[in-house]
Design a protein around this motif. Structure first.
Motif, PDB file in Angstrom:
ATOM      1  N   UNK A 135       0.797  -1.231   0.000  1.00  0.00           N
ATOM      2  CA  UNK A 135       0.000   0.000   0.000  1.00  0.00           C
ATOM      3  C   UNK A 135       0.830   1.282   0.000  1.00  0.00           C
ATOM      4  N   UNK A 136       2.100   1.181  -0.406  1.00  0.00           N
ATOM      5  CA  UNK A 136       2.912   2.386  -0.498  1.00  0.00           C
ATOM      6  C   UNK A 136       4.217   2.097  -1.244  1.00  0.00           C
ATOM      7  N   UNK A 137       4.876   3.179  -1.625  1.00  0.00           N
ATOM      8  CA  UNK A 137       6.211   3.116  -2.202  1.00  0.00           C
ATOM      9  C   UNK A 137       7.118   3.947  -1.314  1.00  0.00           C
ATOM     10  N   UNK A 138       8.244   3.382  -0.893  1.00  0.00           N
ATOM     11  CA  UNK A 138       9.235   4.122  -0.116  1.00  0.00           C
ATOM     12  C   UNK A 138      10.349   4.570  -1.061  1.00  0.00           C
ATOM     13  N   UNK A 139      10.637   5.872  -1.048  1.00  0.00           N
ATOM     14  CA  UNK A 139      11.720   6.444  -1.840  1.00  0.00           C
ATOM     15  C   UNK A 139      12.818   6.852  -0.864  1.00  0.00           C
ATOM     16  N   UNK A 140      14.037   6.382  -1.099  1.00  0.00           N
ATOM     17  CA  UNK A 140      15.159   6.669  -0.203  1.00  0.00           C
ATOM     18  C   UNK A 140      16.258   7.413  -0.958  1.00  0.00           C
ATOM     19  N   UNK A 141      16.801   8.424  -0.293  1.00  0.00           N
ATOM     20  CA  UNK A 141      17.941   9.159  -0.830  1.00  0.00           C
ATOM     21  C   UNK A 141      18.765   9.621   0.358  1.00  0.00           C
ATOM     22  N   UNK A 142      20.051   9.300   0.315  1.00  0.00           N
ATOM     23  CA  UNK A 142      20.930   9.527   1.458  1.00  0.00           C
ATOM     24  C   UNK A 142      20.329   8.770   2.648  1.00  0.00           C
TER      25      UNK A 142
END
Length: 105
Positions: free
Chosen positions: A79-86
């Motif tokens: 039920x979601x998308x996790x976007x990671x940066x640093x």
């Protein structure tokens, strides 16, 4: 790093850009994004290390432009998308459509 709005050419830091992401469509693997400055809404595909911009055509999404975002990753959930940066993570929820029950007449 500054990320662009392709409509008004404004640029945003990642926190402002990914904070404006909403409505993850898991079936099509698309994220809706609304520009904080001009209000334009785009659908983007978040890929490892890049953002894909394009349009829907013949039941699929064709990526026409790609913006490199070194170090960015993604993780799909039901039920979601996790976007990671640093060390930062933004969670983009899936809009859940409710089903109405029909009462027989």
């Amino acid at each position: 790093m500054m990320l662009p709005c392709l409509a008004c050419e404004s640029r945003f830091v990642p926190d402002d850009y990914f904070g404006a992401c909403h409505d993850y469509n898991r079936g099509r693997d698309l994220v809706a994004w609304t520009c904080p400055r001009c209000g334009n809404t785009d659908e983007i595909r978040v890929l490892p290390g890049e953002l894909g911009f394009g349009y829907r055509r013949r039941g699929r999404y064709d990526v026409m432009d790609r913006i490199r975002v070194p170090g960015m990753s993604r993780r799909r959930h039901d039920l979601r998308l996790d976007i990671s940066l640093d060390k930062r993570v933004w969670r983009v929820p899936t809009r859940v459509l409710s089903m109405r029950t029909v009462t027989p007449v």
